[in-house]
Design a protein around this motif. Structure first.
Motif, short mmCIF file in Angstrom:
data_model
loop_
_atom_site.label_atom_id
_atom_site.label_comp_id
_atom_site.label_asym_id
_atom_site.label_seq_id
_atom_site.Cartn_x
_atom_site.Cartn_y
_atom_site.Cartn_z
N LYS A 275 77.30 60.44 38.15
CA LYS A 275 77.96 61.74 38.14
C LYS A 275 77.11 62.74 38.92
CE LYS A 275 80.12 64.70 34.68
NZ LYS A 275 80.28 64.86 33.24
N LEU B 56 78.30 68.55 38.64
CA LEU B 56 79.29 68.44 37.57
C LEU B 56 78.67 68.51 36.19
CD1 LEU B 56 81.69 65.63 38.83
CD2 LEU B 56 82.02 68.09 38.92
N ARG B 57 77.35 68.35 36.13
CA ARG B 57 76.68 68.36 34.84
C ARG B 57 76.43 69.76 34.33
NH1 ARG B 57 72.40 64.63 36.95
NH2 ARG B 57 73.73 63.03 37.78
N GLU C 174 85.19 78.71 37.63
CA GLU C 174 86.06 78.37 38.74
C GLU C 174 86.47 79.56 39.60
OE1 GLU C 174 89.90 76.33 38.13
OE2 GLU C 174 88.65 74.58 37.88
N ARG D 291 86.46 68.41 43.01
CA ARG D 291 85.72 68.72 41.77
C ARG D 291 86.55 68.31 40.55
NH1 ARG D 291 81.38 71.37 40.10
NH2 ARG D 291 81.41 72.40 38.09
N LYS D 292 87.85 68.64 40.57
CA LYS D 292 88.73 68.25 39.46
C LYS D 292 88.80 66.72 39.36
CE LYS D 292 90.25 72.13 37.80
NZ LYS D 292 89.79 72.54 36.47
N GLN E 144 85.60 65.43 37.86
CA GLN E 144 85.51 65.76 36.44
C GLN E 144 86.35 64.79 35.61
OE1 GLN E 144 86.84 69.86 36.58
NE2 GLN E 144 84.75 70.65 36.67
N TRP F 77 84.80 60.84 35.99
CA TRP F 77 83.56 60.51 35.30
C TRP F 77 83.72 60.65 33.79
CZ3 TRP F 77 80.01 57.60 37.15
CH2 TRP F 77 79.79 57.56 38.52
N ARG F 78 84.59 59.84 33.24
CA ARG F 78 84.75 59.85 31.79
C ARG F 78 83.83 58.78 31.19
NH1 ARG F 78 90.90 57.47 31.16
NH2 ARG F 78 90.39 55.26 31.38
#
Length: 180
Positions: A4, A8-9, A14, A113-114, A117, A120-121
């Motif tokens: 990831k 994103l961390r 937004e 980015r969406k 997000q 990366w589950r």
């Protein structure tokens, strides 16, 4: 992408984005194909157009395949994102794109980015995407700038979808139309 991205961390506001991502669970086949054509025809996306309704439904109605539309404030679909989680531990960004009028406005970065997000589950250790020479010349540098690392090249040969009844001849003028 094997981890990831650091960006994103951390939580980043937004701001005012004129679009939103809407999940289409088990979308109607024709609605899906319409958006697929609107987004993909300029880049000769054809693979989903040649599948019969049953074949396509098996893919896009699978609970491990997430189909999303990018909609503007008027609720008009201006892009699409499709994530495929059918391989354990992986997410393929199967389709990612905006209609021509929505490009060049920074929405691609927002959409990626969406996508990341969502991709990366828990349990995902690899996120990947294909690109090709039919995509815009900025596609590969864009993916690299978002954290992807090129890992393979392949040559694919297929009949030009503009020479049958799959796509009109006037789409994708950047790609030479070669008649036999």
């Amino acid at each position: 992408m094997r981890e990831k991205p650091a960006a994103l961390r951390r939580l980043v506001p937004e701001g005012d984005v004129p679009v939103q991502l809407v999940r289409w669970e088990a979308p109607a086949i024709e609605k899906y194909r319409m958006l697929y054509r609107r987004v993909g025809a300029p880049w000769l996306w054809w693979s989903r157009l040649v599948k019969d309704d049953g074949e396509l439904a098996v893919i896009i109605h699978d609970p491990q395949v997430h189909v999303c539309a990018v909609v503007d404030r008027a609720r008009v679909e201006v892009g699409m994102l499709e994530l495929d989680f059918r391989v354990s531990g992986e997410c393929e960004i199967t389709f990612f794109g905006l209609i021509p009028g929505a490009t060049g406005k920074g929405l691609g970065k927002w959409l990626m980015r969406k996508a990341l997000q969502l991709a990366w589950r828990e349990g995902v250790g690899r996120v990947w995407v294909h690109t090709c020479t039919l995509d815009g010349p900025q596609a590969l540098p864009f993916y690299v700038s978002q954290g992807f690392v090129p890992y393979a090249r392949a040559v694919e040969v297929f009949p030009d979808p503009r020479l049958g009844d799959v796509l009109p001849e006037d789409v994708a003028p950047h790609a030479a139309l070669l008649r036999a």
